[in-house]
Design a protein around this motif. Structure first.
Motif, PDB file in Angstrom:
ATOM      1  N   THR A 351       0.834  -1.197   0.000  1.00 53.76           N
ATOM      2  CA  THR A 351       0.000   0.000   0.000  1.00 53.76           C
ATOM      3  C   THR A 351       0.872   1.252   0.000  1.00 53.76           C
ATOM      4  OG1 THR A 351      -1.644  -1.202   1.290  1.00 53.76           O
ATOM      5  CG2 THR A 351      -1.865   1.191   1.189  1.00 53.76           C
ATOM      6  N   PRO A 352       0.684   2.156  -0.964  1.00 58.02           N
ATOM      7  CA  PRO A 352       1.543   3.339  -1.025  1.00 58.02           C
ATOM      8  C   PRO A 352       1.263   4.325   0.107  1.00 58.02           C
ATOM      9  CG  PRO A 352      -0.236   3.517  -2.641  1.00 58.02           C
ATOM     10  CD  PRO A 352      -0.314   2.133  -2.048  1.00 58.02           C
ATOM     11  N   VAL A 353       2.291   5.061   0.478  1.00 54.11           N
ATOM     12  CA  VAL A 353       2.129   6.140   1.453  1.00 54.11           C
ATOM     13  C   VAL A 353       1.521   7.332   0.717  1.00 54.11           C
ATOM     14  CG1 VAL A 353       3.334   7.728   2.999  1.00 54.11           C
ATOM     15  CG2 VAL A 353       4.058   5.333   2.830  1.00 54.11           C
ATOM     16  N   GLY A 389     -12.107   7.288   0.673  1.00 51.93           N
ATOM     17  CA  GLY A 389     -12.384   6.384   1.788  1.00 51.93           C
ATOM     18  C   GLY A 389     -11.120   5.915   2.466  1.00 51.93           C
ATOM     19  N   ARG A 390     -10.111   5.565   1.668  1.00 49.14           N
ATOM     20  CA  ARG A 390      -8.853   5.103   2.267  1.00 49.14           C
ATOM     21  C   ARG A 390      -8.217   6.216   3.099  1.00 49.14           C
ATOM     22  NH1 ARG A 390      -3.299   5.331   0.606  1.00 49.14           N
ATOM     23  NH2 ARG A 390      -2.128   3.942   1.972  1.00 49.14           N
ATOM     24  N   LEU A 391      -8.204   7.440   2.563  1.00 51.64           N
ATOM     25  CA  LEU A 391      -7.558   8.538   3.284  1.00 51.64           C
ATOM     26  C   LEU A 391      -8.374   8.968   4.501  1.00 51.64           C
ATOM     27  CD1 LEU A 391      -6.222  10.644   0.270  1.00 51.64           C
ATOM     28  CD2 LEU A 391      -4.934   9.198   1.828  1.00 51.64           C
ATOM     29  N   VAL A 417      -0.902  11.205   9.897  1.00 47.90           N
ATOM     30  CA  VAL A 417      -1.449  10.322   8.862  1.00 47.90           C
ATOM     31  C   VAL A 417      -0.322   9.653   8.080  1.00 47.90           C
ATOM     32  CG1 VAL A 417      -2.752  10.251   6.709  1.00 47.90           C
ATOM     33  CG2 VAL A 417      -3.636  11.541   8.654  1.00 47.90           C
ATOM     34  N   VAL A 418       0.680  10.433   7.709  1.00 49.46           N
ATOM     35  CA  VAL A 418       1.812   9.863   6.967  1.00 49.46           C
ATOM     36  C   VAL A 418       2.555   8.846   7.832  1.00 49.46           C
ATOM     37  CG1 VAL A 418       4.050  10.382   5.904  1.00 49.46           C
ATOM     38  CG2 VAL A 418       2.065  11.842   5.437  1.00 49.46           C
ATOM     39  N   ASP A 419       2.736   9.157   9.125  1.00 48.89           N
ATOM     40  CA  ASP A 419       3.371   8.205  10.040  1.00 48.89           C
ATOM     41  C   ASP A 419       2.580   6.900  10.097  1.00 48.89           C
ATOM     42  OD1 ASP A 419       5.366   9.975  10.640  1.00 48.89           O
ATOM     43  OD2 ASP A 419       4.553  10.584  12.586  1.00 48.89           O
ATOM     44  N   ARG A 420       1.255   7.024  10.176  1.00 47.91           N
ATOM     45  CA  ARG A 420       0.406   5.826  10.250  1.00 47.91           C
ATOM     46  C   ARG A 420       0.520   5.003   8.975  1.00 47.91           C
ATOM     47  NH1 ARG A 420      -1.611   1.838  10.701  1.00 47.91           N
ATOM     48  NH2 ARG A 420      -3.376   1.100  11.933  1.00 47.91           N
ATOM     49  N   ALA A 421       0.542   5.659   7.833  1.00 48.93           N
ATOM     50  CA  ALA A 421       0.655   4.959   6.551  1.00 48.93           C
ATOM     51  C   ALA A 421       2.014   4.277   6.416  1.00 48.93           C
ATOM     52  CB  ALA A 421       0.434   5.932   5.406  1.00 48.93           C
ATOM     53  N   GLU A 422       3.063   4.948   6.898  1.00 53.22           N
ATOM     54  CA  GLU A 422       4.401   4.343   6.826  1.00 53.22           C
ATOM     55  C   GLU A 422       4.487   3.123   7.743  1.00 53.22           C
ATOM     56  OE1 GLU A 422       6.855   7.688   7.744  1.00 53.22           O
ATOM     57  OE2 GLU A 422       7.076   8.282   5.625  1.00 53.22           O
ATOM     58  N   ALA A 423       3.839   3.186   8.914  1.00 55.44           N
ATOM     59  CA  ALA A 423       3.821   2.038   9.819  1.00 55.44           C
ATOM     60  C   ALA A 423       3.092   0.863   9.178  1.00 55.44           C
ATOM     61  CB  ALA A 423       3.148   2.423  11.138  1.00 55.44           C
ATOM     62  N   GLN A 424       1.987   1.151   8.473  1.00 55.06           N
ATOM     63  CA  GLN A 424       1.262   0.091   7.785  1.00 55.06           C
ATOM     64  C   GLN A 424       2.121  -0.543   6.695  1.00 55.06           C
ATOM     65  OE1 GLN A 424      -1.770  -0.912   8.701  1.00 55.06           O
ATOM     66  NE2 GLN A 424      -1.831  -2.551   7.170  1.00 55.06           N
ATOM     67  N   LEU A 427       4.584  -2.840   8.275  1.00 56.90           N
ATOM     68  CA  LEU A 427       3.924  -4.080   8.663  1.00 56.90           C
ATOM     69  C   LEU A 427       3.796  -5.008   7.465  1.00 56.90           C
ATOM     70  CD1 LEU A 427       2.339  -5.907  10.602  1.00 56.90           C
ATOM     71  CD2 LEU A 427       0.306  -4.535  10.115  1.00 56.90           C
ATOM     72  N   GLU A 428       3.359  -4.458   6.333  1.00 57.18           N
ATOM     73  CA  GLU A 428       3.231  -5.278   5.125  1.00 57.18           C
ATOM     74  C   GLU A 428       4.597  -5.820   4.697  1.00 57.18           C
ATOM     75  OE1 GLU A 428       1.240  -2.931   2.181  1.00 57.18           O
ATOM     76  OE2 GLU A 428      -0.522  -2.614   3.437  1.00 57.18           O
ATOM     77  N   GLY A 429       5.631  -4.994   4.800  1.00 58.61           N
ATOM     78  CA  GLY A 429       6.974  -5.460   4.453  1.00 58.61           C
ATOM     79  C   GLY A 429       7.442  -6.578   5.359  1.00 58.61           C
ATOM     80  N   SER A 430       7.084  -6.507   6.649  1.00 61.85           N
ATOM     81  CA  SER A 430       7.487  -7.566   7.578  1.00 61.85           C
ATOM     82  C   SER A 430       6.772  -8.873   7.258  1.00 61.85           C
ATOM     83  CB  SER A 430       7.211  -7.135   9.022  1.00 61.85           C
ATOM     84  OG  SER A 430       5.833  -7.215   9.350  1.00 61.85           O
TER      85      SER A 430
END
Length: 536
Positions: A351-353, A389-391, A417-424, A427-430
């Motif tokens: 998912t892109p930031v 909706g995603r944002l 919001v950007v911090d939350r997206a980067e954390a997501q 998570l996907e990368g892990s």
């Protein structure tokens, strides 16, 4: 008394003389007045729990389900049992929709199936509230959780929506939910005095295998050979691919080798997808090459094999897709054709930031609309409801994660919001990294999966017959270390990674799912010598 009623109802309406683990417990818990989170493997009969509970609770049962095909399959199953059921979707005409809602109000429709998008429609929500359902069943409930591997923005508001249709009992059902996801589901759906019914993730009848490749051409040829070998027995099979082009290429190649095969992916016209789905379910088409779009709703008992031509993006997705096989409880085979280079696809599709300018625009649009309903917010934007909706959901999640007040400054909100997206994204990368670990491990593959989901790993002798590592004698003993300082489900804190939950403990390492960085596997010696973890 309740248990007897559950068993008698299951036999009378569905012909089940015996119930599978978790089914009776889930239904009796609902009858006792509790909400339920049911976590059970694919093919374990989760649908039967809401069906039996719905009959015994009387009134109307609303089933929230993400896909039209899945809804239609469940309607057909209920009607075959002699129960009244109907679907409410964009496919039906206005007249049919009105008739379905009238039937539900008057008690002629016992089971009403619809998507979260439909329930979010204010007119539909008002109609459903007037019906006053006694039970709400949320299928594929992991889609509710931002921790989940298949988080869907339309699911995030479900807790609010359910609260607005009265006080029905709620059962949330999923096949793939690690402990943090379970907790998130319960919180987001606002489950009342709920009980979690966890039946385990293990599917003993599915033989798990991994074959490794260095070259793409060798990998492709071997996938075709595997299908040749596995198609000898009666039944059907699925070849999963990461891309639409891959699904088309494998379907063509398999057809040329004499197989009755077809491709299935989201890029095909709806009519074609419906045709492939129906032919596969009827047995007319024994083989499908598909992307992950061919998943939810595929409840076919005689799938004898699942071959992954490419590595999936996560163990969650892999285990869910593998779980399509062997639903008749007979032996089935799952083979992963693994090439390390394919892991880059997982990072490519992550998912892109979002752009900061888009976040700013959405934050202003929420203020202008006076609501966070994506459809109304999108009216104030240059892009559509899906992206909005995603944002919008990211704004909501960021506010929760950072405990931001309503009047927080715009710059601070955008940063959150950007911090939350980067954390997501981390998570996907892990999860991609954990997929590599699964493919390259010498452990019992079932034990690896149980550990990933945070379930207790039962004792393993290294000679079980449902994974290649055990059969080859390379899997270590899984007896566990009773003296280990950490246990599965322990809450821990790492100075760099933050707060997390232990999901797996081996003799020399443990795996932790951290809230900010995802899954990390840490050596126990390093953890103890350097004091890397403390109990939270």
């Amino acid at each position: 008394m309740a248990s007897r009623s559950v068993r008698e109802t299951a036999e009378k309406w569905f012909g089940h003389r015996e119930l599978l683990p978790g089914q009776e417990e889930a239904v009796t818990t609902l009858l006792d007045g509790h909400d339920v989170l049911l976590v059970a493997p694919t093919g374990s009969g989760k649908s039967l729990t809401y069906q039996v509970a719905g009959i015994l609770l009387e009134g109307c049962t609303v089933v929230v389900s993400p896909l039209l095909a899945l809804q239609q399959d469940q309607v057909a199953s209920l009607e075959e049992a002699g129960l009244s059921a109907a679907r409410l979707s964009s496919v039906e005409s206005e007249g049919t929709r009105a008739e379905v809602l009238r039937g539900a109000r008057e008690g002629d429709v016992r089971f009403l199936l619809l998507s979260p998008e439909q329930l979010a429609n204010p007119e539909v929500l008002a109609e459903v509230a007037e019906i006053g359902p006694t039970l709400v069943a949320v299928d594929e409930a992991h889609c509710v959780s931002s921790w989940g591997h298949d988080f869907r923005p339309d699911y995030l508001r479900l807790g609010d929506l359910v609260a607005r249709i009265g006080k029905p009992r709620v059962i949330a059902m999923t096949a793939t939910a690690a402990l943090p996801t379970q907790e998130d589901i319960a919180e987001r759906l606002a489950l009342h005095d709920h009980r979690t019914v966890l039946t385990g993730f293990e599917r003993d009848n599915i033989a798990l295998r991994v074959e490794r490749f260095a070259e793409a051409a060798e990998q492709r040829e071997r996938v075709l050979e595997l299908v040749d070998e596995l198609s000898g027995e009666p039944g059907s099979g699925v070849v999963y691919c990461r891309t639409r082009a891959g699904a088309e290429e494998y379907a063509d190649a398999l057809t040329q080798r004499g197989h009755r095969a077809a491709a299935y992916h989201a890029g095909l016209p709806q009519r074609r997808r419906t045709e492939v789905h129906d032919r596969f379910m009827s047995g007319d088409l024994p083989l499908v090459a598909a992307t992950s779009a061919f998943g939810m709703g595929i409840d076919k008992p005689d799938i004898r094999f699942v071959v992954h031509a490419d590595v999936p993006e996560s163990p969650d997705t892999y285990y869910q897709e593998v779980g399509r096989a062997g639903r008749d409880h007979l032996t089935a085979t799952a083979v992963l054709a693994y090439r390390a280079e394919d892991l880059s696809l997982g990072k490519f599709f992550a998912t892109p930031v979002p752009k900061r300018a888009d976040v700013r625009a959405v934050a202003r649009a929420i203020d202008a609309a006076g609501t966070d309903d994506p459809r109304e917010v999108s009216e104030h934007l240059d892009f559509g409801p899906r992206k909005a909706g995603r944002l919008v959901n990211l704004v909501r999640l960021a506010r929760e994660a950072h405990d931001l007040p309503d009047d927080v400054g715009l710059d601070r909100l955008v940063d959150a919001v950007v911090d939350r997206a980067e954390a997501q994204r981390r998570l996907e990368g892990s999860r991609v990294d954990m997929m590599r670990a699964y493919a390259e491990t010498d452990r019992c593959r079932s034990a690896f999966m149980l550990g990933y989901f945070g379930a207790e790993v039962r004792d393993r002798c290294g000679i079980c017959d449902n994974c290649d590592n055990c059969v080859e004698g390379v899997a270590p003993d899984e007896s566990g270390n009773s003296d280990a300082p950490y246990a599965v489900q322990d809450a821990v804190r790492h100075e760099e990674f933050g707060v997390g939950t232990v999901t797996d403990v081996e003799d020399d390492r443990l795996t932790v799912l951290f809230e900010d960085v995802g899954y990390r596997t840490l050596g126990l010696d390093a953890v103890e010598e350097r004091g890397l973890l403390e109990h939270a």
